[in-house]
Write a protein that holds these residues in place. Structure first.
Motif, PDB file in Angstrom:
ATOM      1  N   MET A 130       0.774  -1.319  -0.044  1.00 29.39           N
ATOM      2  CA  MET A 130      -0.151   0.098   0.007  1.00 29.39           C
ATOM      3  C   MET A 130       0.982   1.520   0.009  1.00 29.39           C
ATOM      4  O   MET A 130       0.401   2.303  -0.466  1.00 29.39           O
ATOM      5  CB  MET A 130      -0.916   0.135   1.188  1.00 29.39           C
ATOM      6  CG  MET A 130      -2.034  -1.073   1.161  1.00 29.39           C
ATOM      7  SD  MET A 130      -3.014  -1.187   2.762  1.00 29.39           S
ATOM      8  CE  MET A 130      -3.699   0.305   2.671  1.00 29.39           C
ATOM      9  N   THR A 131       2.014   1.308   0.394  1.00 28.80           N
ATOM     10  CA  THR A 131       2.954   2.145   0.502  1.00 28.80           C
ATOM     11  C   THR A 131       3.956   2.310  -0.678  1.00 28.80           C
ATOM     12  O   THR A 131       4.705   2.944  -0.846  1.00 28.80           O
ATOM     13  CB  THR A 131       4.034   2.276   1.777  1.00 28.80           C
ATOM     14  OG1 THR A 131       4.645   1.042   1.827  1.00 28.80           O
ATOM     15  CG2 THR A 131       3.097   2.225   2.968  1.00 28.80           C
ATOM     16  N   GLY A 132       3.678   1.377  -1.762  1.00 27.50           N
ATOM     17  CA  GLY A 132       4.367   1.155  -2.947  1.00 27.50           C
ATOM     18  C   GLY A 132       5.674   0.256  -3.005  1.00 27.50           C
ATOM     19  O   GLY A 132       6.560   0.386  -3.963  1.00 27.50           O
ATOM     20  N   ILE A 133       5.887  -0.347  -1.873  1.00 31.28           N
ATOM     21  CA  ILE A 133       6.969  -1.187  -1.670  1.00 31.28           C
ATOM     22  C   ILE A 133       6.516  -2.721  -1.821  1.00 31.28           C
ATOM     23  O   ILE A 133       5.574  -3.325  -1.372  1.00 31.28           O
ATOM     24  CB  ILE A 133       7.755  -1.173  -0.217  1.00 31.28           C
ATOM     25  CG1 ILE A 133       7.901   0.154   0.355  1.00 31.28           C
ATOM     26  CG2 ILE A 133       8.825  -2.099  -0.144  1.00 31.28           C
ATOM     27  CD1 ILE A 133       8.383   0.466   1.559  1.00 31.28           C
ATOM     28  N   SER A 134       7.285  -2.981  -3.008  1.00 29.56           N
ATOM     29  CA  SER A 134       6.984  -4.528  -3.558  1.00 29.56           C
ATOM     30  C   SER A 134       7.947  -5.568  -3.513  1.00 29.56           C
ATOM     31  O   SER A 134       8.093  -6.646  -3.929  1.00 29.56           O
ATOM     32  CB  SER A 134       6.361  -4.492  -4.933  1.00 29.56           C
ATOM     33  OG  SER A 134       7.381  -4.007  -5.843  1.00 29.56           O
ATOM     34  N   GLU A 135       9.133  -5.117  -2.774  1.00 29.65           N
ATOM     35  CA  GLU A 135      10.095  -6.207  -2.740  1.00 29.65           C
ATOM     36  C   GLU A 135       9.884  -7.395  -2.147  1.00 29.65           C
ATOM     37  O   GLU A 135       9.387  -7.199  -0.783  1.00 29.65           O
ATOM     38  CB  GLU A 135      11.311  -5.443  -1.903  1.00 29.65           C
ATOM     39  CG  GLU A 135      12.595  -6.196  -1.646  1.00 29.65           C
ATOM     40  CD  GLU A 135      13.119  -7.073  -2.942  1.00 29.65           C
ATOM     41  OE1 GLU A 135      13.347  -8.379  -2.954  1.00 29.65           O
ATOM     42  OE2 GLU A 135      13.375  -6.310  -3.814  1.00 29.65           O
ATOM     43  N   ILE A 136       9.957  -8.547  -2.688  1.00 32.77           N
ATOM     44  CA  ILE A 136       9.547  -9.717  -2.323  1.00 32.77           C
ATOM     45  C   ILE A 136      10.138 -10.079  -0.820  1.00 32.77           C
ATOM     46  O   ILE A 136       9.647 -10.853  -0.137  1.00 32.77           O
ATOM     47  CB  ILE A 136       9.345 -10.912  -3.188  1.00 32.77           C
ATOM     48  CG1 ILE A 136       8.693 -12.139  -2.769  1.00 32.77           C
ATOM     49  CG2 ILE A 136      11.067 -11.303  -3.477  1.00 32.77           C
ATOM     50  CD1 ILE A 136       8.414 -13.155  -4.252  1.00 32.77           C
ATOM     51  N   TYR A 137      11.483  -9.992  -0.650  1.00 32.70           N
ATOM     52  CA  TYR A 137      12.033 -10.323   0.562  1.00 32.70           C
ATOM     53  C   TYR A 137      12.105  -9.347   1.724  1.00 32.70           C
ATOM     54  O   TYR A 137      12.738  -9.633   2.817  1.00 32.70           O
ATOM     55  CB  TYR A 137      13.462 -10.676   0.115  1.00 32.70           C
ATOM     56  CG  TYR A 137      13.695 -11.861  -0.617  1.00 32.70           C
ATOM     57  CD1 TYR A 137      13.430 -13.081  -0.243  1.00 32.70           C
ATOM     58  CD2 TYR A 137      14.124 -11.635  -2.062  1.00 32.70           C
ATOM     59  CE1 TYR A 137      13.538 -14.295  -1.160  1.00 32.70           C
ATOM     60  CE2 TYR A 137      14.265 -12.658  -2.855  1.00 32.70           C
ATOM     61  CZ  TYR A 137      13.888 -14.121  -2.596  1.00 32.70           C
ATOM     62  OH  TYR A 137      14.009 -15.306  -3.135  1.00 32.70           O
ATOM     63  N   LEU A 138      11.326  -8.323   1.555  1.00 31.05           N
ATOM     64  CA  LEU A 138      11.082  -7.305   2.524  1.00 31.05           C
ATOM     65  C   LEU A 138      10.755  -8.049   3.988  1.00 31.05           C
ATOM     66  O   LEU A 138      11.157  -7.695   5.007  1.00 31.05           O
ATOM     67  CB  LEU A 138      10.573  -6.007   2.234  1.00 31.05           C
ATOM     68  CG  LEU A 138      10.828  -4.886   3.192  1.00 31.05           C
ATOM     69  CD1 LEU A 138      12.143  -4.775   3.350  1.00 31.05           C
ATOM     70  CD2 LEU A 138       9.879  -3.529   2.507  1.00 31.05           C
ATOM     71  N   VAL A 139       9.767  -8.825   4.006  1.00 36.30           N
ATOM     72  CA  VAL A 139       8.735  -9.226   4.899  1.00 36.30           C
ATOM     73  C   VAL A 139       9.937  -9.920   5.760  1.00 36.30           C
ATOM     74  O   VAL A 139      10.074  -9.823   7.056  1.00 36.30           O
ATOM     75  CB  VAL A 139       7.700  -9.968   4.484  1.00 36.30           C
ATOM     76  CG1 VAL A 139       7.060 -10.729   5.635  1.00 36.30           C
ATOM     77  CG2 VAL A 139       6.541  -8.960   4.152  1.00 36.30           C
TER      78      VAL A 139
END
Length: 255
Positions: free
Chosen positions: A68-77
């Motif tokens: 929702m904030t525009g961050i889509s990096e898959i490994y961020l979680v």
């Protein structure tokens, strides 16, 4: 040694020391690391050549606020989970717990026993409600290795989402709404609601199961078991119990 020391360091009985230390947030973080590593490595392996990457539903839900904030990096979680865990671990350095390597092995053995107990209790609860004999839940119609990887991911991310975040927040809200003397009621209600939502998530998404009363009851009972296990034994034990139970299921241990 003062009363500010970790409770497990004040205990003279080695069994008590183990039980007190293993339920701490520090040991929860330590035990989460191998689950995260195994899941991420397994996801890389099973997603080779796949058009739509396969990941655990609970992890995808945790990614929604970031997207929702525009961050889509898959490994961020997983990176954020590790960073939060490190913060908790470092924050507790003034009151350290015992980091005996043998504790990790004992926690895995303890979790393996709870995993079998989870299957029995959830099965009996389902039989009581539906008057049938339930010994396990059907695995998703995916390859065995994919199911194994998802089982490991469920142990870490479903426990974070449904035990630590959901039940924890529900408890805090109810704790503020109820009299101070009814803290037990706040957690009981949070545990029940959390267990129902935990069961429901298994029927959402492209890999969700068909909604049936038998499987819903089974998973809700399992969620309730894990909620109280989390309260009594901490995140590390709950995460490994969940992961090992799912591994039992996809491996055919329960038939």
């Amino acid at each position: 040694m003062t009363q500010a020391d970790a409770p497990e360091r004040l205990a003279s009985d080695p069994v008590t020391r183990y039980f007190l230390a293993s339920r701490t947030a520090q040991w929860g973080f330590i035990m989460a690391l191998p689950l995260i590593a195994l899941y991420e490595w397994g996801i890389v392996v099973v997603n080779r050549g796949m058009e739509e990457p396969l990941r655990i539903t609970a992890e995808m839900w945790m990614r929604i606020p970031l997207q929702m904030t525009g961050i889509s990096e898959i490994y961020l979680v997983p990176v954020l989970v590790i960073l939060v865990g490190l913060f908790i671990f470092i924050r507790g350095r003034h009151n350290p717990v015992r980091l005996k390597p043998g504790y990790a092995g004992l926690m895995i053995v303890e979790s393996a026993i709870y995993g079998f107990s989870l299957a029995y209790i959830a099965g009996q609860a389902t039989a009581l409600v539906l008057n049938l004999s339930a010994t396990g839940q059907d695995a998703e119609q995916l390859a065995w290795v994919q199911n194994l990887v998802l089982s490991i991911g469920a142990g870490i991310y479903e426990e974070l989402l449904f035990r630590v975040i959901l039940v924890g927040l529900l408890y805090l809200v109810l704790r503020m709404a109820l009299p101070e003397s009814q803290g037990w009621l706040a957690y009981t209600l949070a545990a029940i609601v959390g267990a129902l939502l935990f069961s429901l998530v298994h029927y959402i998404g492209s890999h969700g199961d068909p909604l049936e009363l038998a499987s819903f009851t089974y998973r809700a009972a399992g969620g309730l078991f894990l909620n109280f296990l989390f309260l009594a034994r901490g995140f590390g034990i709950a995460a490994w119990t969940h992961a090992l139970y799912d591994v039992y299921v996809v491996s055919g241990v329960f038939g």
